[in-house]
Structures are given as C-alpha cells and as structure tokens.
Scaffold this motif. Structure first.
Motif, short mmCIF file in Angstrom:
data_model
loop_
_atom_site.label_atom_id
_atom_site.label_comp_id
_atom_site.label_asym_id
_atom_site.label_seq_id
_atom_site.Cartn_x
_atom_site.Cartn_y
_atom_site.Cartn_z
N ARG A 23 32.22 14.54 -35.06
CA ARG A 23 33.26 14.92 -34.09
C ARG A 23 33.44 16.44 -34.07
O ARG A 23 33.56 17.05 -33.00
N ALA A 49 39.27 24.19 -28.60
CA ALA A 49 38.39 23.19 -27.98
C ALA A 49 36.99 23.74 -27.78
O ALA A 49 36.00 23.03 -27.95
N LEU A 106 35.48 12.34 -29.12
CA LEU A 106 36.90 12.37 -28.74
C LEU A 106 37.23 13.55 -27.82
O LEU A 106 38.01 13.42 -26.86
N ARG A 117 31.53 16.21 -19.97
CA ARG A 117 31.78 15.02 -20.79
C ARG A 117 30.49 14.30 -21.22
O ARG A 117 30.33 13.93 -22.37
N LEU A 135 37.36 13.53 -23.92
CA LEU A 135 38.48 13.01 -23.13
C LEU A 135 39.30 14.12 -22.48
O LEU A 135 39.94 13.90 -21.47
N PHE A 136 39.30 15.29 -23.11
CA PHE A 136 40.11 16.37 -22.52
C PHE A 136 39.25 17.56 -22.10
O PHE A 136 39.74 18.66 -21.90
N ARG A 137 37.94 17.33 -22.04
CA ARG A 137 37.04 18.35 -21.53
C ARG A 137 36.91 18.23 -20.01
O ARG A 137 37.14 17.14 -19.48
N ARG A 172 35.34 17.37 -16.56
CA ARG A 172 34.49 16.21 -16.27
C ARG A 172 32.99 16.54 -16.39
O ARG A 172 32.23 15.74 -16.90
#
Lengths: 228, 437
Positions: free
Chosen positions: A155, A81, A105, A115, A108-110, A112
């Motif tokens: 991306r 990541a 995309l 983001r 979404l999993f980074r 907060r």
C-alpha cells in the motif's frame, strides 16, 4: 527517485507548551535509508509524524523543493498522497477488504485517470512481496501478521512514493517474519531510490540502514553512519 | 409562475414536487461525492458494523413503513367507502341519525330504524324528478349474508345490469351478490335476524331459489341476498304492498294502504340539481329526512382528516426520533472508525474524501431503510386493506400514492442533509493520537 529532507529549527510542542521535539537542523539526502532509535517516549514517532505533515510544528521541513509546514492541511494531504508512503506497527488495514483493495486504497481518492495504474502497481507490489493473485482477493482478516505488514508495504509503495516513513514496522512480527519484511522493505527502497526513514527498536532493522539517528528527550543526540 | 404550475397536469406536478423535495439530497450527494468512488470503503464499514447497520435500517424501515402504510390505508379506506356509497345518491328515511341510516342502507350494518309509511313512499316514488325509488327491507339473513328486500329496478341499477342468470320473476326467487356462497338454482330459507341472535327456523315456510348473481361491486352488497321486497314483507306476515286483487304483482307501484313500511328509500334522479331539490323537499321535521350518503361520508372524512393529520404528525415524530437515533448512532460508529479515518488522512486522503466516506455510510443506511420502509409500508397497507375488505366487504385498495412518495422524499432529503453533521464532526478528530492509539 527519493526526495531529500532538510529540517531547520523544528519544534513540536504539546498543547500546554511542553517541548516534545526540537531539531535545530538535519539534512538527509534523497534515497537514503535512515533509522531512528531511542527510548520509548523520546520523540521518535513525533519526528516521523511531523515529517509527514500530520503534526502542528514550528520551523521548516523541506522535502525537495516543498516546504511542508508552509502548506495548509489539504495541501499537505495532497503532498502526502503524491510523495509519502506510511507503514505502521499494527498495519492499519481495512480488515473487511481484500489484500488488493487494501494495497490500492489510495486509488479511491486519486484522480480517475490515475486509478487503474495505481491498482496495477499495487498488484505488482503484492506479487513482488509474495502475495500473488491467488490470495490478493482474500480479506486480510485471514492473513498472518507478516502477510498483513507486506500488504501495508504494498500500500505504501503502490503510489511510487518518493519517501517511505515506517513506525516500528517489525514490532508486531515474529523474528522470521520480521527478517523477511526487513529484506523486502530495504530491497524495495533501494530498487526505487526511495528515501526510507524508519523508527524502530529492532536492531536487525536499524542495522540495515545507511544512517542512524538517536533521539532522547525530544532532541537529536546522535547521528551515525552504518556499514550497511 | 402560479399559472404555469396550475397549467401542469397532476402527474407532472407530482413528479416535479418529488424531484423538488429530493433536490437538496441530490445536490448534496453530487457535491460530496464529486470525483470520488468511496464505495469499497463504505461496503467495508457496513460489513464491519453489519449488526448495527441492519438494526438501523430496520428501525428506519419500520418508522417509514408505518407512515407510508397509514397514509395509504387511510386514502384506500376513503376511496373504498366512497365507492360503496356511489350508487346511493339520496336516501330518504324517518328522522334520526343519518349515520345510522347510511350504515344500514349503504354498508348493510343491522340497525333498528323507524319505518316510513306508504303515503310517504308514494309521494317520493311519484315525484316527477325521481327515476328510482327503492324501498329497502332489512332484518333477515342467510349465514353471513344479509337478506335485503328491494325492487328489481334497484337491483339492476346496483349491478349495472350485469347479472348472471336472470332477474327474479316471483317472490320466491332471489339474486345473490358476487360473494354469496349460493349457486344459481340452489334453494335456501332465510333466518330472522343476524349473526348469533338469528332465529334459524322463524321463516321455515319460505323456500327461495337463487336465479341470478350480481356482478361484483366491491361493496358490502356483494355479500347480500336480494329479494323482491314483497317476499320479505310476506315472510314476516304483513301485507305485501299490493291490494289483494293485485297480490301477485312484483315491484312498484305499491298501494299505500297495503304498504307495511320501509326503513329507507334509495332515491335516484337523473339530474344532479334534482337531487338537491328532492333532499330539500323531503327534509321535514318529524316526518322524513333526506340526505346524501356522500355528504355524510364527507363529514366522516373531515373527522378522519383530523385523525390523518394527527397520525401523519405522529409518523413524522417517529421518523424524526428514529432519524435522530440513527444520526447519533452514526456519531458513535464513526468514532469507532477513528483509526481508519486517521489512516486515510495519513495516506493523503483529502478531508472531503473522508467526509464523503462517512456521509455515504450514513446515506446508505438511510436510503436502504427508506427503500425497505417503502416496501414495508406498501405491504402493510396491502395486508390491512385485505383485512378491512374481509371484515366489511368494502373493497379497500391502498396502492402507493404520490403523497406517500412526497413524504418519503422529504424524509430522505432532510436526513441526508442532517447526516452531514456527523460526517463534519469526524473531521475534527485529531489524526496522530488516533494513529498511535
């Protein structure tokens, strides 16, 4: 800035013990553009996925100071990541999302706090790649192959990854689209000092790399510098 | 702890129970989703499988709606019938079936019944603890309205003195229930009998005028036409309950010698204990039976309670089967997403994020289905209530109760916990073969 790669005694085996890939040693300086060529089934993609930490392997894969194979699955995921962007032959986009959402995309999993910056970077990359705001909200199902692959590049680079791994990125594109994509990919990698490793049968793409590795029967058989 | 719980109000207990039932789902949701915002992906997956998702939501909604509708309807029916019997403290009739007498006296369902004589009526009416002893006379009708002979005192008691117009003052005057399609001032002639078997011209000489309308009670008596019991007796050619010298008298006391008989006497006493004493006193082999309609209904409710349990069990089994089908569907749909899942892993998504995406997809289906099921259940119960009310004139209302919310909360919690299984299963899929597929 890219990460340097150092491989030693890398072995990837199939569940029944057959050796799929064996690389005794390989050094790639940070910021290099490297092509990997060879016949189908030779182990090119296996090397690429091993470099991403997605395959179980023996030996050592060191990206910068991190020994990837010594990390557990979740730490490898976090390493990817932070440091690795991936591009695939058939784009692998969420068809129901817009270009902007696909490019961002990873937000979404980074955490907060990261983001908003990641979304801004994704929009910037899309704009650089010619997919401006006027189409970034459209779902990618209406996009051409070239546009989709540019979304995939956005991306992969939106996270400012130090390493880009691309598996046959031009294979699904026509020549014109492929040429434009090669320009974009190389320009972005050079501009950011990213280490780019590309598996491809596309001579036009491989010729733009600094260095080309050849893999046959799971072994590194040639390693040459190009005039790119 | 038990004392603390018992010290809470019913509302507090219900709210706490609902929260307790939802707690497992809330905890799981908080743990799974902590720090992530997978909604764009969940929306994308829902849209990708929109037909299957809609079908799953519909299945869940139907099964949940059936359960909620049945539970609410059963409770509404219970409440409506209890309300209908509220004014009938004690009924005295000839020995026979309490259920038949109750159906005739309380719910105005026609039935052939033996009659009590004047001596018995006089004994009941003259008892020191009796405040109202109303003879009932059935058998006639006007259209779909049963015509009932009784006393003015009982009519007032039934309507709680809420009468538009006035009380009858002669045997040619009548009161109508709230739903009877006759206006004050209109005249009518009752038919002998009910429904298709009614003899329309049997009482042609009897012309009755409506002088008052009873307030709505939500009982079958809203459809009834009430007359002085003397009028019923006279149109049937029997003595009118009074000696010839007092032939114009309306209402009690009746003369036992001229009392033609009544199938049932509705008895009211001011004291609760007196009702029990009267029941005991007038329960005599071969002479009279006295019963509380409420007690007969309670017996009926016990039977209904068993049926309710069976229906609840069936509803739970149905919900379980549907939930299993949905979870199986989740397995299958999730397998169709294996490339997207592998992509997320390749991009560096943690296993917990992927888990959150798949679990949220299942949770969205289950929550949407449950919410729709709640609405479906309320709507179904409302429609059923209207049908039952229209057919029986027993006002049945089936609002949503805490019992239904508890069942729903338990269903949501259990299924959200179960949907952890397919989400966990997805994580076991290898990444690279999916990426290369």
């Amino acid at each position: 800035m890219g990460l340097a790669l150092s491989i030693s005694d890398l072995r990837v085996t199939a569940p029944r013990g057959r050796v799929l890939l064996s690389v005794p040693g390989l050094e790639i300086p940070a910021g290099s553009l490297v092509g990997i060529e060879g016949p189908s089934g030779a182990g090119k993609s296996t090397l690429l996925y091993a470099l991403a930490g997605l395959l179980a392997a023996e030996g050592r894969i060191r990206w910068g100071d991190d020994d990837l194979l010594s990390l557990g699955a979740e730490k490898r995921a976090r390493f990817r990541a932070r440091n690795i962007g991936m591009i695939f032959q058939d784009f692998l986009l969420f068809e129901e999302l817009g270009a902007g959402d696909n490019a961002a995309l990873s937000a979404l999993f980074r955490p907060r706090r990261d983001r908003a910056a990641l979304r801004a970077k994704a929009a910037e990359r899309l704009a650089f790649l010619g997919l401006g705001a006027q189409i970034s909200d459209r779902t990618v199902s209406s996009f051409s192959g070239g546009e989709r692959q540019r979304v995939a590049i956005a991306r992969a680079t939106a996270t400012d990854a130090a390493v880009l791994l691309a598996d046959e990125p031009t294979a699904s594109l026509d020549r014109a689209a492929a040429d434009r994509l090669i320009d974009d990919l190389v320009t972005l990698a050079r501009a950011n000092g990213t280490t780019l490793i590309v598996v491809s049968h596309d001579a036009a793409l491989v010729s733009r790399m600094d260095r080309v590795l050849t893999i046959r029967d799971g072994a590194l058989t040639a390693d040459r510098m190009t005039m790119a | 702890m038990s004392a603390l719980w018992n010290g809470l109000s019913a509302l507090s207990q219900d709210i706490l129970m609902t929260l307790a039932l939802l707690l497992p789902a809330l905890i799981v949701g908080a743990l799974v989703l902590r720090g992530y915002a997978p909604w764009p992906l969940v929306r994308a997956i829902l849209w990708r499988f929109r037909v299957a998702s809609a079908l799953f939501v519909l299945l869940i909604a139907i099964s949940v709606g059936m359960g909620i509708g049945l539970l609410a309807q059963e409770r509404g029916l219970r409440r409506g019938t209890a309300q209908a019997a509220d004014k009938f403290d004690l009924v005295v009739a000839a020995p026979g079936s309490e259920m038949s007498v109750m159906m005739a006296a309380v719910f105005l369902q026609p039935s052939d019944m033996p009659l009590l004589d004047g001596e018995t009526y006089a004994e009941v009416a003259g008892h020191e603890n009796v405040s109202i002893a109303a003879p009932l006379a059935f058998g006639d009708s006007f259209g779909t309205s049963p015509v009932i002979g009784t006393t003015a005192e009982f009519a007032r008691y039934l309507a709680e003195d809420r009468i538009e117009g006035r009380m009858w003052q002669s045997e040619h005057e009548a009161l109508v229930g709230a739903l009877v399609p006759l206006a004050i001032g209109e005249e009518f002639t009752p038919a002998h009998g009910h429904g298709d078997a009614a003899e329309e011209h049997a009482h042609d000489g009897a012309h009755l005028e409506v002088v008052g309308r009873l307030a709505a009670s939500g009982t079958p008596w809203d459809r009834a036409i009430l007359l002085p019991v003397e009028a019923i007796w006279e149109v049937h050619g029997v003595s009118n309950g009074h000696a010839p010298e007092r032939a114009d008298q309306i209402g009690p006391p009746f003369d036992p010698a001229y009392f033609p008989g009544t199938p049932a006497i509705v008895v009211r006493s001011e004291a609760l204990w007196a009702n029990y004493a009267l029941r005991s006193e007038f329960t005599r082999d071969r002479e009279t039976m006295a019963f509380f309609p409420g007690a007969v209904l309670a017996q009926l409710y016990r039977v209904l309670g068993d049926i309710r349990q069976i229906m609840s069990l069936m509803a739970l089994v149905t919900q379980g089967l549907v939930a299993s089908a949905v979870l199986l569907g989740l397995f299958i749909l999730s397998r169709l997403l294996h490339r997207q899942i592998a992509l997320l892993r390749a991009l560096g998504a943690t296993a917990r994020f992927v888990f959150a995406v798949i679990w949220s997809f299942g949770a969205a289906l289950l929550l949407a289905g449950s919410a729709l099921g709640l609405l479906t259940g309320v709507a179904a119960a409302s429609v059923l209530s209207k049908v039952v009310t229209a057919r029986t004139d027993v006002l049945v209302t089936a609002p949503l109760g805490w019992g239904e919310l508890h069942v729903l909360a338990a269903f949501v919690s259990v299924t959200l916990l179960l949907s952890l299984v397919p989400a966990a299963f997805i994580l076991r899929q290898p990444v690279v073969p999916s990426l290369r597929a």
